[in-house]
Design an enzyme around this catalytic site. Structure first.
Site, PDB file in Angstrom:
ATOM      1  N   HIS B 121       0.843  -1.190   0.000  1.00  0.00           N
ATOM      2  CA  HIS B 121       0.000   0.000   0.000  1.00  0.00           C
ATOM      3  C   HIS B 121       0.878   1.240   0.000  1.00  0.00           C
ATOM      4  O   HIS B 121       1.095   1.866  -1.017  1.00  0.00           O
ATOM      5  CB  HIS B 121      -0.948  -0.037   1.210  1.00  0.00           C
ATOM      6  CG  HIS B 121      -1.859   1.154   1.312  1.00  0.00           C
ATOM      7  ND1 HIS B 121      -2.184   1.733   2.514  1.00  0.00           N
ATOM      8  CD2 HIS B 121      -2.498   1.843   0.356  1.00  0.00           C
ATOM      9  CE1 HIS B 121      -2.999   2.754   2.288  1.00  0.00           C
ATOM     10  NE2 HIS B 121      -3.209   2.833   0.981  1.00  0.00           N
ATOM     11  N   CYS B 140      -0.442   0.288   9.677  1.00  0.00           N
ATOM     12  CA  CYS B 140      -0.671   1.654   9.193  1.00  0.00           C
ATOM     13  C   CYS B 140      -2.106   1.836   8.700  1.00  0.00           C
ATOM     14  O   CYS B 140      -2.809   2.733   9.145  1.00  0.00           O
ATOM     15  CB  CYS B 140       0.296   1.990   8.065  1.00  0.00           C
ATOM     16  SG  CYS B 140       1.970   2.222   8.640  1.00  0.00           S
ATOM     17  N   HIS B 141      -2.514   0.983   7.744  1.00  0.00           N
ATOM     18  CA  HIS B 141      -3.829   1.200   7.161  1.00  0.00           C
ATOM     19  C   HIS B 141      -4.639  -0.081   7.109  1.00  0.00           C
ATOM     20  O   HIS B 141      -5.607  -0.184   6.355  1.00  0.00           O
ATOM     21  CB  HIS B 141      -3.696   1.814   5.764  1.00  0.00           C
ATOM     22  CG  HIS B 141      -2.852   3.047   5.755  1.00  0.00           C
ATOM     23  ND1 HIS B 141      -1.542   3.026   5.364  1.00  0.00           N
ATOM     24  CD2 HIS B 141      -3.112   4.315   6.156  1.00  0.00           C
ATOM     25  CE1 HIS B 141      -1.018   4.246   5.502  1.00  0.00           C
ATOM     26  NE2 HIS B 141      -1.952   5.035   5.994  1.00  0.00           N
ATOM     27  N   GLY B 142      -4.205  -1.079   7.872  1.00  0.00           N
ATOM     28  CA  GLY B 142      -5.034  -2.261   8.072  1.00  0.00           C
ATOM     29  C   GLY B 142      -5.032  -3.289   6.961  1.00  0.00           C
ATOM     30  O   GLY B 142      -5.979  -4.057   6.846  1.00  0.00           O
TER      31      GLY B 142
END
Lengths: 690, 176
Positions: B121, B140-142
């Site tokens: 990502h 960080c963003h799953g």
């Protein structure tokens, strides 16, 4: 920049911007329509040359800062890594280091031009003073930049120059401590110098804008020193001045490229290839050539404070020039006496520069004092007096008249003065190393090196044999810490294959770690590893070698030199002789003699060497005939070993030398063609103006 | 530009101007190259990016280690039987970035998963043994990766990349 412009761009988008920010009108009135006197000679192109150099210095400087490390332990190495590993790093570094010198060459021409043609006179006093401020900023920037590589001259230059401020009564010591950020020149000093070295060029650029602004308000002076009166006296800046300036710049680039590609170290000092050592001062501290006249003035005065005051006064007095020389006639062209004194003044400055590079003893001191007097007398006695007693020749009514009078009897003082100045400059620059004339040692004999000259390349056989000599003999005491095994397979080197270099590396034991258990361990070398040093630290090296640490050999051929003396160093500029270092190294290797000549005493534990400064060297005779076997049938003599290992060490000092010369050749071909095209274009553009 | 005279040789004059302009353009463009090229990794950095060897013998089943190659963290997981089975049981076509597990490991060494531990990502480092798929979870963003390092859930667009590597022996790999 004289009043609002009536210029309107034709493009609607540009018009939209112009109504809100009249930047195109500003550019148009300043650099396109701006009326420039039609009688300007080539000395006037140095303004453009200086702008070009400032741009180059900022551009290359910003890039070098991307790779440089401003730390006392890492700065020297980071500069070497820039030169060795960064793509085109050697080119960028040479451009920046030589660029500083070229910047000063151009600024001195520019300043002398201003003095000769009275460009400082009413109404251009502020323009002139801004120029002096730029010059002062340049000197500060140049000095701090010279400190950054953190070599011996950097360190001791920083020490000497900062100590100038200790002459200030009462506050001196505190000021010096403040400048250093410590009790001596050290890491904090280097750090702040780096910061300021990055800042000052932008200040220079800012003052340059003011300088150009003031120039465009007052208008340019010209060789006849009469103000333009009618349209006939001027031509539009573009294309006339732009093309002429560009031709000037392209000619100047030829000189610049000569240094960058063929003589990159000619203007530098060999001592600066020795890492800074706070415990040893080089025998001759010499500033960069462009400070030498002021350095000579400093040393001429036998009192510390007075010397410092004299040195700074020598620069600051320039600010008062518009009032010291109050003659109404601007150009020395019409001032027969001022003209002669001007050239005497130029000679005084050059001679002061020469003296600045000589050891401060004997006749040099006396000559220095006389010339220092002459320097100040020019400003304080000669110029004010001439303004009162001199009868100038009549000046022409207008520039157009002067141009008309000139056609037909075309004199070329420009060419002859350029030659004189070039010679003087070379004298000046070369005098640096003549000051360093090795004392108490014979001059090394010259050798025929495969890598000498503009097309010289390394003899691969010699490089391979030299590596063998290094490995089997020198390596037991001397490190080669900037050379990695991978370098052996790189283009322009000894010509080994990657597989050979890898195999060579695996013969070495390299200390690595810590491993997972926290222990250091040894492993076979890899191509990325550097040659291991024979001693773990300098103390161990000293202890094992009778108190003298054997120097690292990576840079030895660039870190050693000897004085060539006048006039050889001028000839060297043209012949591109720059093999003082290799000649010296080869000579020392062969200079051992068992029989010490009469009158020379060699201390216990030292050996007599004919070429070593002072003759007493701690290194015993390292090479003897037959010591290293050669596979290629080359003679196994000391002379051959010395030559081979010196060739090898020249390569270790400058692994990209062949790439430098190759690119230099291409650049020269281009520049010569380009300058030629510029010349004819300039002629065509000016054809109807003459 | 001056326009008045030299109407007698307009072409010659134009040619000169064009030639000079072209030479300036070519020279300027060529001079740009060193200033751009210097931004690329230098020779020392490239040399330091040479292949490395990693000894796998101390890594127990179910354990994973992180090594660095070219400044990037490389996860080397000694997968359990359960992890391998999970990775192979999934319907490849249903994955966001379809790739079979046996295309991501070396045959005969299925228990070893070697992936570059950088979330596809925005470059954070996923945590091993976390998330719903017995694989990696990026805090960080799953983004969630499975036991084969394939993206299963979250914003990351692609599987964790497999670096070039080979088995030198059964217990030693060379990365790079």
């Amino acid at each position: 920049m004289s009043g609002p412009s009536d210029y309107q761009p034709s493009n609607p988008a540009l018009q939209w911007i112009e109504r809100r920010l009249p930047i195109f009108g500003l550019i148009h009135s300043s650099f396109v329509a701006y009326p420039t006197p039609r009688n300007l000679n080539y000395w006037w192109t140095f303004g453009a040359i200086l702008s070009f150099m400032l741009g180059i210095q900022i551009l290359t400087g910003v890039i070098l800062a991307m790779h440089y490390t401003p730390h006392a332990d890492l700065a020297f190495k980071s500069v070497e890594l820039i030169v060795r590993d960064v793509n085109y790093g050697w080119l960028l570094r040479n451009m920046h280091a030589v660029g500083a010198s070229m910047f000063f060459v151009a600024v001195y021409v520019h300043m002398f031009r201003g003095i000769y043609y009275g460009s400082f006179k009413e109404p251009r006093e502020v323009l002139w003073i801004l120029g002096v401020i730029i010059y002062l900023l340049m000197m500060a920037t140049g000095f701090m930049g010279y400190v950054l590589p953190w070599g011996q001259m950097s360190f001791w230059g920083a020490t000497v120059i900062t100590n100038l401020f200790s002459a200030i009564p009462y506050a001196g010591e505190s000021i010096v401590t403040l400048l250093w950020g410590g009790y001596s020149v050290g890491n904090p000093t280097l750090n702040r110098f780096f910061s300021l070295h990055y800042l000052l060029p932008f200040l220079i650029a800012g003052v340059v804008v003011l300088h150009v602004w003031a120039l465009h308000v007052a208008g340019q002076n010209n060789p006849d020193g009469v103000e333009p009166k009618t349209e006939k006296d001027t031509v539009p800046f573009t294309p006339h001045a732009t093309i002429k300036d560009m031709f000037g710049v392209s000619c100047f680039m030829l000189l610049y490229a000569w240094f960058i590609f063929y003589m990159p170290n000619y203007l530098g000092d060999a001592d600066n290839y020795i890492p800074a050592n706070p415990g040893v001062t080089p025998p001759h501290i010499v500033p960069e050539w462009y400070y030498l006249p002021f350095y000579a003035i400093l040393r001429s005065i036998p009192n510390k404070l007075a010397g410092v005051i004299a040195m700074f006064s020598a620069i600051l007095i320039l600010c008062f020039l518009p009032w010291l020389d109050s003659a109404k006639t601007r150009s020395s062209k019409y001032r027969p006496l001022a003209k002669q004194f001007f050239w005497i003044f130029v000679a005084v400055c050059i001679l002061l520069g020469y003296l600045g590079a000589q050891p401060p003893e004997g006749i040099y001191v006396i000559a220095g004092r006389i010339l220092t007097f002459c320097y100040f007398a020019y400003f304080l006695i000669v110029l004010p007096l001439l303004a009162r007693i001199e009868t100038p020749r009549p000046v022409p009514n207008s520039i157009a008249d002067a141009v008309l009078a000139k056609t037909g009897s075309k004199s070329t003082p420009m060419v002859s003065t350029a030659i004189v100045l070039a010679l003087a400059g070379a004298l000046f620059a070369g005098s640096i190393d003549s000051a360093k004339a090795a004392e108490g040692s014979d001059k090394p004999p010259g050798n025929k090196w495969s890598f000498a000259g503009p097309v010289g390349t390394f003899d691969r056989g010699a490089l391979q044999r030299g590596l063998k000599v290094y490995k089997e003999v020198c390596a037991s005491c001397h490190g080669l810490s900037y050379i990695a095994f991978r370098n052996l397979a790189e283009a322009g080197g000894p010509g080994y294959s990657v597989a050979q270099a890898t195999a060579f590396a695996s013969d070495y034991k390299i200390k690595d770690g810590p491993n997972d258990a926290g222990d250091m361990f040894e492993r076979p070398g890899r191509p990325a590893d550097y040659f291991p040093s024979p001693f773990p630290n300098e103390q161990a090296a000293r202890a094992a070698n009778g108190g003298a640490a054997p120097p690292d050999l990576s840079l030895i051929t660039k870190a050693r030199s000897y004085g060539r003396g006048f006039p050889m160093f001028i000839i060297d500029f043209f012949s591109q002789y720059q093999e003082q270092g290799p000649d010296y190294v080869a000579a020392v290797l062969q200079g051992f003699e068992d029989k010490v000549p009469e009158g020379v005493t060699i201390p216990e534990g030292s050996y007599y060497n004919k070429y070593f400064p002072g003759h007493a060297i701690k290194m015993p005779k390292p090479l003897s005939d037959g010591q290293v076997t050669y596979d290629d049938g080359s003679p196994t003599t000391v002379a051959q070993y010395a030559k081979d290992v010196t060739t090898f060490l020249m390569w270790t000092a400058e692994p990209h030398m062949e790439a430098r010369k190759r690119l230099g050749f291409q650049v020269f071909i281009f520049l010569i063609i380009f300058a030629g095209l510029m010349y004819f274009t300039k002629k065509k553009v000016w054809a109807e103006s003459h | 530009m001056t326009t008045a005279s030299s109407a007698d040789h307009p072409t010659r004059r134009d040619f000169l101007f064009v030639a000079t302009g072209a030479a300036a353009a070519v020279g300027g463009a060529a001079a740009l190259w060193p200033f751009i090229s210097q931004m690329n990794p230098d020779a020392a950095t490239i040399a330091a990016g040479a292949p490395i060897e990693v000894d796998l013998s101390p890594v127990a089943e179910g354990q994973d280690i992180k090594v660095f190659w070219r400044g990037k963290p490389i996860y080397i997981s000694h997968r359990t039987k359960k992890q391998i089975d999970e990775a192979r049981a999934v319907n490849v076509a249903s994955l966001p970035d379809p790739q079979a597990d046996d295309a991501r490991v070396k045959s005969g060494h299925e228990q070893w998963l070697v992936v570059i531990g950088i979330c596809t990502h925005l470059g954070c480092i996923p945590i091993a043994h976390e998330g719903n798929y017995d694989g990696f979870f990026c805090p960080c963003h799953g983004s969630q990766y499975d036991s084969s390092g394939r993206i299963r859930q979250g914003p990351a667009p692609a599987n964790l990349p497999v670096p070039p590597y080979q088995f030198v022996s059964d217990t030693k790999i060379q990365i790079g």
